[in-house]
Design a protein around this motif. Structure first.
Motif, mmCIF file in Angstrom:
data_model
loop_
_atom_site.group_PDB
_atom_site.id
_atom_site.type_symbol
_atom_site.label_atom_id
_atom_site.label_comp_id
_atom_site.label_asym_id
_atom_site.label_seq_id
_atom_site.Cartn_x
_atom_site.Cartn_y
_atom_site.Cartn_z
ATOM 1 N N LEU A 93 -2.973 -10.060 4.962
ATOM 2 C CA LEU A 93 -3.763 -10.306 3.765
ATOM 3 C C LEU A 93 -4.338 -8.971 3.292
ATOM 4 C CD1 LEU A 93 -5.711 -13.504 4.879
ATOM 5 C CD2 LEU A 93 -4.142 -13.401 2.933
ATOM 6 N N SER A 94 -4.417 -8.789 1.987
ATOM 7 C CA SER A 94 -5.038 -7.572 1.469
ATOM 8 C C SER A 94 -6.527 -7.585 1.808
ATOM 9 C CB SER A 94 -4.851 -7.491 -0.044
ATOM 10 O OG SER A 94 -5.614 -8.515 -0.680
ATOM 11 N N ARG A 95 -7.134 -6.419 1.774
ATOM 12 C CA ARG A 95 -8.568 -6.351 2.078
ATOM 13 C C ARG A 95 -9.370 -7.260 1.149
ATOM 14 N NH1 ARG A 95 -11.391 -3.950 5.572
ATOM 15 N NH2 ARG A 95 -13.630 -3.597 5.309
ATOM 16 N N ALA A 96 -8.964 -7.366 -0.090
ATOM 17 C CA ALA A 96 -9.679 -8.214 -1.046
ATOM 18 C C ALA A 96 -9.623 -9.683 -0.652
ATOM 19 C CB ALA A 96 -9.093 -8.031 -2.443
ATOM 20 N N ASN A 97 -8.609 -10.064 0.177
ATOM 21 C CA ASN A 97 -8.438 -11.467 0.539
ATOM 22 C C ASN A 97 -8.780 -11.778 1.997
ATOM 23 O OD1 ASN A 97 -7.537 -12.295 -2.020
ATOM 24 N ND2 ASN A 97 -5.437 -11.650 -1.576
ATOM 25 N N LYS A 98 -9.117 -10.752 2.775
ATOM 26 C CA LYS A 98 -9.388 -11.004 4.192
ATOM 27 C C LYS A 98 -10.626 -11.871 4.424
ATOM 28 C CE LYS A 98 -6.975 -6.975 6.124
ATOM 29 N NZ LYS A 98 -5.939 -7.741 6.819
ATOM 30 N N GLY A 99 -11.526 -11.904 3.467
ATOM 31 C CA GLY A 99 -12.725 -12.725 3.597
ATOM 32 C C GLY A 99 -12.615 -14.085 2.952
ATOM 33 N N ALA A 100 -11.412 -14.464 2.525
ATOM 34 C CA ALA A 100 -11.223 -15.763 1.858
ATOM 35 C C ALA A 100 -11.455 -16.916 2.826
ATOM 36 C CB ALA A 100 -9.815 -15.852 1.274
ATOM 37 N N ASP A 101 -11.809 -18.057 2.299
ATOM 38 C CA ASP A 101 -11.954 -19.253 3.130
ATOM 39 C C ASP A 101 -10.610 -19.604 3.753
ATOM 40 O OD1 ASP A 101 -14.621 -19.489 2.468
ATOM 41 O OD2 ASP A 101 -14.265 -20.936 0.857
ATOM 42 N N PRO A 102 -10.593 -20.009 5.026
ATOM 43 C CA PRO A 102 -9.329 -20.395 5.654
ATOM 44 C C PRO A 102 -8.786 -21.678 5.049
ATOM 45 C CG PRO A 102 -11.184 -20.883 7.101
ATOM 46 C CD PRO A 102 -11.733 -20.111 5.953
ATOM 47 N N VAL A 103 -7.462 -21.783 5.032
ATOM 48 C CA VAL A 103 -6.818 -22.964 4.454
ATOM 49 C C VAL A 103 -5.452 -23.155 5.108
ATOM 50 C CG1 VAL A 103 -5.754 -21.651 2.547
ATOM 51 C CG2 VAL A 103 -6.186 -24.108 2.289
ATOM 52 N N GLY A 104 -5.039 -24.388 5.245
ATOM 53 C CA GLY A 104 -3.703 -24.715 5.718
ATOM 54 C C GLY A 104 -2.855 -25.219 4.563
ATOM 55 N N GLY B 136 8.998 -8.986 0.311
ATOM 56 C CA GLY B 136 7.660 -9.023 -0.245
ATOM 57 C C GLY B 136 7.199 -7.646 -0.666
ATOM 58 N N THR B 137 6.176 -7.616 -1.497
ATOM 59 C CA THR B 137 5.612 -6.370 -1.998
ATOM 60 C C THR B 137 4.645 -5.800 -0.969
ATOM 61 O OG1 THR B 137 5.797 -7.162 -4.279
ATOM 62 C CG2 THR B 137 4.302 -5.313 -3.873
ATOM 63 N N PRO B 138 4.845 -4.561 -0.536
ATOM 64 C CA PRO B 138 3.951 -3.975 0.476
ATOM 65 C C PRO B 138 2.499 -3.926 -0.001
ATOM 66 C CG PRO B 138 5.901 -2.594 0.143
ATOM 67 C CD PRO B 138 5.911 -3.623 -0.945
ATOM 68 N N ILE B 139 1.587 -4.222 0.909
ATOM 69 C CA ILE B 139 0.160 -4.123 0.607
ATOM 70 C C ILE B 139 -0.295 -2.668 0.648
ATOM 71 C CG2 ILE B 139 -2.139 -4.754 1.441
ATOM 72 C CD1 ILE B 139 -0.919 -7.433 2.336
ATOM 73 N N LYS B 140 0.300 -1.890 1.550
ATOM 74 C CA LYS B 140 0.036 -0.444 1.649
ATOM 75 C C LYS B 140 -1.434 -0.138 1.903
ATOM 76 C CE LYS B 140 3.968 1.036 -1.201
ATOM 77 N NZ LYS B 140 4.413 1.804 -2.387
ATOM 78 N N GLU B 141 -2.023 -0.868 2.840
ATOM 79 C CA GLU B 141 -3.382 -0.592 3.281
ATOM 80 C C GLU B 141 -3.370 -0.263 4.770
ATOM 81 O OE1 GLU B 141 -5.840 -3.526 0.203
ATOM 82 O OE2 GLU B 141 -5.682 -4.055 2.313
ATOM 83 N N PRO B 142 -4.377 0.471 5.259
ATOM 84 C CA PRO B 142 -4.450 0.721 6.702
ATOM 85 C C PRO B 142 -4.487 -0.595 7.469
ATOM 86 C CG PRO B 142 -6.041 2.071 5.513
ATOM 87 C CD PRO B 142 -5.488 1.098 4.514
ATOM 88 N N MET B 143 -3.840 -0.603 8.628
ATOM 89 C CA MET B 143 -3.796 -1.813 9.453
ATOM 90 C C MET B 143 -4.340 -1.485 10.839
ATOM 91 S SD MET B 143 -0.089 -3.358 8.357
ATOM 92 C CE MET B 143 -0.231 -4.715 9.541
ATOM 93 N N MET C 103 -6.452 -9.169 12.277
ATOM 94 C CA MET C 103 -5.857 -8.029 11.582
ATOM 95 C C MET C 103 -6.859 -7.499 10.563
ATOM 96 S SD MET C 103 -3.498 -5.838 11.134
ATOM 97 C CE MET C 103 -2.174 -6.509 12.151
ATOM 98 N N GLY C 104 -7.320 -6.273 10.790
ATOM 99 C CA GLY C 104 -8.259 -5.651 9.872
ATOM 100 C C GLY C 104 -7.702 -4.352 9.329
ATOM 101 N N ASN C 105 -8.566 -3.598 8.666
ATOM 102 C CA ASN C 105 -8.212 -2.269 8.175
ATOM 103 C C ASN C 105 -8.797 -1.170 9.046
ATOM 104 O OD1 ASN C 105 -8.744 -3.908 5.205
ATOM 105 N ND2 ASN C 105 -6.762 -2.939 5.557
ATOM 106 N N THR C 106 -9.819 -1.528 9.841
ATOM 107 C CA THR C 106 -10.489 -0.559 10.707
ATOM 108 C C THR C 106 -10.858 -1.230 12.020
ATOM 109 O OG1 THR C 106 -12.711 -1.118 9.936
ATOM 110 C CG2 THR C 106 -11.509 0.547 8.663
#
Length: 292
Positions: A125-136, A252-259, A266-269
């Motif tokens: 998930l992109s950093r902008a979406n890592k805090g989204a509510d979980p969903v199935g 898929g389109t790469p997110i290109k953020e630190p992993m 899975m975070g960025n830091t």
């Protein structure tokens, strides 16, 4: 497909062996773990055969854990999670556990002792979406479009192909949008799959032979394609060799953020991972007792 001759064919970057890992002696998976720049926004793929329940309840955060149960499975899977779901994933179904800020789940064989074939796919998930509510999110086997062509067919599990769209594309909650195509080709048959400029693409071989690598044992391997920087679409050509080819295509389109990976998180830091662990310890991802 029509017009494919006008688009460049992507070269094969590498054939990556997917080593087999046994979970408990009767269940296991061939696992794809490569340089993330080759498969971003995907994190990894486990091509599994299950006859037992090797995993109890566990959390995820900052990513999605996706289960694709293949139609040839003898039995399905019981899914339980901390969002309140307790349901059966039947052979051929797609279940997309988009963990966002964090949740727990458990998947157990619906018919213990039967054989289940499938793929567990980990999607970032992109950093902008890592805090989204979980969903199935779920797509039933009967609702997955099938495209038939000379010498084979494919199921549009996620994303789109040849004007056919998976039902998951219509769900606004689906945050990392990718293509996942379940492909079956008779010996010598081929299919050309469009890939957008800059997208990553790869093909996980379940069984059979990949023509471009005929003479090389490609079963339980991944074919990684070169990304194209040419304007417009290119095509990834999937062609069976001397045997029927079965596998799943991903792009898929790469997110290109630190992993930064921390087990199921899975975070960025590193600090992101510590924050997820603290949230889990505080019970913010819910509580899920093991099935009996």
């Amino acid at each position: 497909m029509c017009g494919a001759e006008l688009r460049p064919v992507l070269a094969v970057k590498a054939v990556v062996e997917m080593p087999y890992h046994s979970f408990d002696g009767i269940s296991g998976a061939s696992m794809l773990r490569v340089d993330n720049r080759w498969i971003d926004p995907f994190i990894g793929v486990d091509s599994y055969t299950l006859r037992s329940n090797p995993f109890g309840p566990h959390p995820h955060a900052g990513m999605s854990a996706v289960s694709l149960t293949l139609p040839e499975s003898e039995g399905g899977t019981i899914n339980r999670d901390t969002m309140g779901d307790h349901s059966r994933i039947e052979p051929g179904d797609l279940h997309w556990f988009q963990a966002g800020r964090g949740a727990m789940h458990e998947e157990t064989p619906a018919s213990p002792g039967s054989t289940e074939h499938g793929l567990q796919i980990f999607v970032n998930l992109s950093r902008a979406n890592k805090g989204a509510d979980p969903v199935g999110l779920r797509v039933k086997h009967a609702d997955i479009p099938i495209v038939n062509f000379e010498g084979g067919n494919l199921r549009v599990v996620a994303g789109e192909f040849d004007g056919q769209h998976s039902p998951i594309t219509h769900d606004a909650r689906w945050l990392t949008r990718v293509n996942m195509l379940d492909v079956t080709l008779q010996a010598g048959a081929s299919v050309d799959i469009p890939v957008k400029q800059g997208d990553n693409a790869f093909f996980v071989v379940r069984s059979g032979s990949f023509e471009q690598m005929d003479g090389v044992d490609t079963a339980q391997s991944a074919i990684i394609f070169e990304a194209s920087e040419q304007p417009g679409e290119s095509i990834a050509r999937i062609k069976a060799g001397s045997q029927t080819l079965r596998g799943v295509f991903f792009s898929g389109t790469p997110i290109k953020e630190p992993m930064f990976s921390g087990g199921p998180f899975m975070g960025n830091t590193a600090e992101d991972i510590f924050a997820y662990k603290r949230a889990f310890a505080r019970g913010e991802m819910g509580h899920l007792s093991a099935s009996h």
